[in-house]
Design a protein around this motif. Structure first.
Motif, PDB file in Angstrom:
ATOM      1  N   ASP A   1      -4.424   8.793   2.409  1.00 49.71           N
ATOM      2  CA  ASP A   1      -5.188   7.964   1.477  1.00 49.71           C
ATOM      3  C   ASP A   1      -5.048   6.494   1.855  1.00 49.71           C
ATOM      4  O   ASP A   1      -3.971   6.039   2.255  1.00 49.71           O
ATOM      5  CB  ASP A   1      -4.691   8.167   0.046  1.00 49.71           C
ATOM      6  N   ASP A   2      -6.130   5.747   1.697  1.00 45.58           N
ATOM      7  CA  ASP A   2      -6.146   4.333   2.100  1.00 45.58           C
ATOM      8  C   ASP A   2      -4.958   3.552   1.544  1.00 45.58           C
ATOM      9  O   ASP A   2      -4.347   2.749   2.249  1.00 45.58           O
ATOM     10  CB  ASP A   2      -7.444   3.673   1.629  1.00 45.58           C
ATOM     11  N   ALA A   3      -4.642   3.774   0.293  1.00 48.23           N
ATOM     12  CA  ALA A   3      -3.613   2.974  -0.365  1.00 48.23           C
ATOM     13  C   ALA A   3      -2.194   3.423  -0.019  1.00 48.23           C
ATOM     14  O   ALA A   3      -1.236   2.710  -0.319  1.00 48.23           O
ATOM     15  CB  ALA A   3      -3.809   3.029  -1.884  1.00 48.23           C
ATOM     16  N   LEU A   4      -2.053   4.588   0.621  1.00 47.64           N
ATOM     17  CA  LEU A   4      -0.737   5.171   0.846  1.00 47.64           C
ATOM     18  C   LEU A   4      -0.356   5.315   2.305  1.00 47.64           C
ATOM     19  O   LEU A   4       0.832   5.431   2.634  1.00 47.64           O
ATOM     20  CB  LEU A   4      -0.671   6.560   0.181  1.00 47.64           C
TER      21      LEU A   4
ATOM     22  N   THR B   1      -2.397  13.831   0.133  1.00 45.22           N
ATOM     23  CA  THR B   1      -2.662  12.395  -0.054  1.00 45.22           C
ATOM     24  C   THR B   1      -2.064  11.538   1.063  1.00 45.22           C
ATOM     25  O   THR B   1      -2.061  10.316   0.959  1.00 45.22           O
ATOM     26  CB  THR B   1      -2.085  11.929  -1.407  1.00 45.22           C
TER      27      THR B   1
ATOM     28  N   ASP C   1       2.468   3.047   4.089  1.00 42.42           N
ATOM     29  CA  ASP C   1       3.809   3.316   3.584  1.00 42.42           C
ATOM     30  C   ASP C   1       4.267   4.722   3.953  1.00 42.42           C
ATOM     31  O   ASP C   1       5.421   4.929   4.346  1.00 42.42           O
ATOM     32  CB  ASP C   1       3.851   3.133   2.069  1.00 42.42           C
TER      33      ASP C   1
END
Length: 397
Positions: free
Chosen positions: A41-44, A38, A47
């Motif tokens: 992944d776009d959302a991660l 992951t 960060d």
């Protein structure tokens, strides 16, 4: 997300269940492996790129001594730049390329520094393949010390690779990414060598052992072919002749000597060997300090950290097939050359948009960190980014 990627992730999650059963729920290994799956992944991704120490094995490099200071002479970025006869707005470019940090250094003054997408100035950002250029400098120090002859073969220094694809390959050719070793660098292919390596880092295992299992594909020294594991071999040789780890060498020869401002860390395999080809995590300002070392031909405060001769060799294409051309980047010793490069213009680069750009004639260093999922079209993204950097250089004259 493509159906193929969904299928791959589903398959990997199934593998995770099997691993849990086999290893008796080794949560740390499972968690690292899931993090690898992951990672982008776009959302991660943003960060993750600032917190890789939470995911992988790593070793710390400690800040030491008084940090070297930069002056400040703030100057706006050019509003637009030209790329392939089209005008591109700088802000649009920075957004589209998911820029997380941009720092411009001119005459040792910061003219621009900005952080994006919620990241901060003290974030330690993953280098990806910019680490290769750091390894080149550590290696060059051993050449300077007379411990390495780049005309000798890899197995002269590493006899354990005598049965691998690196047997009889000149050290010079691994520096130039022309080893002839078979390697799949496709990040989108779950079964590629580069992704297999990621799983070794996550689950545990030895990158040295993985290197020994690679085979030859073509004659070395004839064609540029990007094989990331070539850099691991450079690191292995550096470790062997120095008797020290890459982390120790980076600490004593770079961090302790050129006024780095912050701690850093280097990802490792489970055996403690540095992920030489892409595992450094450094603040943007300290990337700029490394760029300044290259800008100044290996010198800092009147002291020669690595020889000027090595910087010259590492930033020069020394064979016809390594020369930059109109639509082709050139290559030295783990450092890139842009098309139409003027003397002293070169750059370090990592996937997903990591750059340290150096222009010696204009006394400029530019650092750009990113989480650019559009990097797959790497030739276009690199050429466009170099066009942006060159416009910044021109605007500062």
């Amino acid at each position: 997300m493509s159906s193929l990627l969904k299928f791959i992730k589903g398959a990997v999650l199934s593998i995770l269940v099997v691993i849990i059963i086999i290893v008796g729920f080794n949560w740390q290994s499972v968690n690292r492996l899931y993090s690898v799956i992951t990672l982008f992944d776009d959302a991660l991704i943003v960060d993750n790129f600032s917190h890789m120490n939470d995911i992988f094995f790593n070793q710390k490099i400690n800040q030491h001594g008084e940090p070297s200071a930069f002056g400040v002479n703030l100057t706006p970025l050019p509003e637009t730049f030209n790329y392939r006869n089209q005008t591109t707005h700088s802000n649009e470019f920075l957004t589209r390329r998911a820029t997380t940090a941009l720092l411009v250094l001119k005459d040792d003054n910061i003219t621009y520094e900005q952080y994006f997408l919620g990241t901060q100035s003290d974030d330690k950002r993953i280098s990806w393949s910019m680490a290769k250029s750091f390894v080149s400098i550590l290696f060059g120090m051993q050449v300077d010390a007379g411990k390495i002859d780049i005309e000798k073969s890899v197995d002269f220094y590493l006899p354990e690779l005598a049965s691998s694809g690196y047997a009889n390959v000149k050290v010079k050719h691994i520096l130039q990414m022309s080893s002839g070793v078979k390697w799949n660098e496709d990040y989108q292919d779950f079964y590629s060598d580069i992704n297999k390596m990621g799983r070794v880092l996550a689950i545990g295992g030895s990158l040295d052992k993985m290197t020994s299992e690679l085979v030859n594909q073509s004659q070395p020294g004839k064609v540029f072919r990007y094989v990331s594991m070539d850099t691991h071999v450079i690191g292995m040789i550096t470790r062997r002749v120095s008797g020290k780890s890459l982390v120790e060498l980076l600490q004593t020869n770079i961090w302790d000597k050129i006024g780095m401002q912050s701690d850093a860390y280097w990802l490792t395999d489970s055996q403690g060997s540095a992920f030489a080809l892409g595992g450094l995590n450094v603040t943007t300002r300290d990337y700029a300090r490394f760029g300044r070392l290259l800008l100044n031909n290996g010198a800092y405060n009147g002291h020669q950290i690595v020889s000027q001769a090595w910087i010259k060799a590492a930033t020069t294409a020394q064979a016809d097939y390594l020369q930059p051309q109109a639509d082709k980047l050139g290559y030295g010793y783990q450092i890139w050359l842009p098309p139409g490069a003027e003397a002293g213009e070169f750059f370090c680069v990592g996937v997903y948009g990591q750059y340290i750009y150096v222009n010696q004639q204009h006394n400029v260093v530019i650092v750009k960190n990113s989480a650019d999922l559009g990097f797959q079209d790497s030739l276009i993204s690199k050429h466009e980014t170099i066009a942006f950097f060159r416009e910044i250089v021109a605007s500062l004259e």
